[in-house]
Enzyme design. Structure first.
Site, PDB file in Angstrom:
ATOM      1  CG  HIS A  11      54.509  46.133  -3.420  1.00 43.94           C
ATOM      2  ND1 HIS A  11      54.434  45.469  -1.798  1.00 43.94           N
ATOM      3  CD2 HIS A  11      55.716  45.448  -3.566  1.00 43.94           C
ATOM      4  CE1 HIS A  11      55.722  45.843  -1.092  1.00 43.94           C
ATOM      5  NE2 HIS A  11      56.440  45.626  -1.832  1.00 43.94           N
ATOM      6  N   GLY A  12      51.424  47.221  -2.699  1.00 42.63           N
ATOM      7  CA  GLY A  12      50.320  47.658  -1.630  1.00 42.63           C
ATOM      8  C   GLY A  12      51.419  46.845  -0.204  1.00 42.63           C
ATOM      9  CB  SER A  14      53.987  42.289   1.344  1.00 43.97           C
ATOM     10  OG  SER A  14      55.329  42.557   2.414  1.00 43.97           O
ATOM     11  CD  GLU A  89      62.110  46.407  -2.799  1.00 43.04           C
ATOM     12  OE1 GLU A  89      63.194  47.034  -3.049  1.00 43.04           O
ATOM     13  OE2 GLU A  89      61.191  46.901  -2.352  1.00 43.04           O
ATOM     14  CE  LYS A 100      62.271  46.958   6.303  1.00 43.44           C
ATOM     15  NZ  LYS A 100      61.125  47.428   5.067  1.00 43.44           N
ATOM     16  NE  ARG A 116      64.274  49.819   5.304  1.00 37.40           N
ATOM     17  CZ  ARG A 116      63.452  51.047   5.542  1.00 37.40           C
ATOM     18  NH1 ARG A 116      63.564  52.056   6.141  1.00 37.40           N
ATOM     19  NH2 ARG A 116      62.503  50.699   4.109  1.00 37.40           N
ATOM     20  N   GLY A 187      59.132  49.204  -3.943  1.00 33.44           N
ATOM     21  CA  GLY A 187      60.560  49.881  -3.542  1.00 33.44           C
ATOM     22  C   GLY A 187      61.931  50.715  -4.589  1.00 33.44           C
TER      23      GLY A 187
END
EC number: 5.4.2.11
Length: 254
Positions: A11-12, A14, A89, A100, A116, A187
């Site tokens: 996805h692009g 967010s 996800e 983050k 992560r 991802g």
């Protein structure tokens, strides 16, 4: 000679990517830039003449809207779409909603990188008093999940463990029937598919950065093994910048 082609798209950007927050199962939408990324991805597929027969995505709007945008660009909005939580996800547990860079400043970049990017270390679980607990765990889109299926946090290993059965049972038969498949997802769920296809080690998959909004093409033999490395549809500069941006996300602001 390739027997099959498979196209993946992450996805692009967010709204929470834009704010550098851990999104996980929170249903953040595309940012304006993310919508443009998805449009460009769709245009790259259109320019290359791609046609599809069936599409798969998660139940999260950033992936669904990316898919819609791509299908609009290639004028194939009529295609059947299968949505599943198994392509969601990774669930970031107690980190969900945290910035983050702030998390890196508080816990150290090394710890954030472990959360992560380690293969089998989950983040802290999302407890019932978490501000997004009800928003996620009580959402009716997950009402049919058993207690065992509904996560409170996931490692990459956990994410792959729930994505791969769907790949094997639902997507693989479609590919083997000769259907041209497009998967719009996230991802970490896409990492699971890539790890499986390429036989990557746990270390290698941790270091793999998939760019957002750029179609990734696999040419597969009859056993669904890649006959060449993953190809990106987009100019080299776009691809390089996107992958660098993904790698930079878990670093503390200087």
């Amino acid at each position: 000679m390739a027997a099959y082609k498979l196209v993946l798209i992450r996805h692009g950007e967010s709204t929470w990517n834009l704010e550098n927050r851990f999104s996980g199962w929170y249903d953040a939408d595309l940012s304006p830039a993310g919508h443009e990324e998805a449009k460009r991805g769709g245009q790259a597929l259109r320019d290359a003449g791609y046609e599809f027969d069936i599409c798969f995505t998660s139940v999260q709007k950033r992936a669904i809207r990316t898919l819609w945008t791509v299908l609009d660009a290639i004028d194939q909005m009529w295609l059947p779409v299968v949505r599943t939580w198994r392509l969601n996800e990774r669930h970031y547990g107690g980190l969900t909603g945290l910035n983050k860079a702030e998390t890196a400043a508080k816990h150290g970049e090394a710890q954030v990188k472990i959360w992560r990017r380690s293969y089998d270390v989950p983040p802290p679980p999302m407890e019932p008093d978490h501000p997004f607990y009800s928003n996620i765990s009580k959402d009716r889109r997950y009402a049919d999940l058993t207690e065992d299926q509904l996560p409170s946090c996931e490692s990459l290993k956990d994410t792959i463990a729930r994505a791969l059965p769907f790949w094997n049972e639902e997507i693989v038969p479609q590919i083997k029937e000769g259907k041209r498949v497009l998967i719009a997802a996230h991802g970490n769920s896409l990492r699971g598919i890539v790890k499986h296809l390429e036989g990557l080690s746990e270390e290698a998959i941790m270091e793999l950065n998939l760019p957002t909004g750029i179609p990734m093409v696999y040419e597969l033999d009859k056993n669904l093994k890649p006959i060449k490395p993953m190809q990106f549809l987009g100019d080299e500069e776009t691809v390089r910048k996107a992958m660098e941006a993904v790698a930079a996300q878990g670093k503390a602001k200087k």
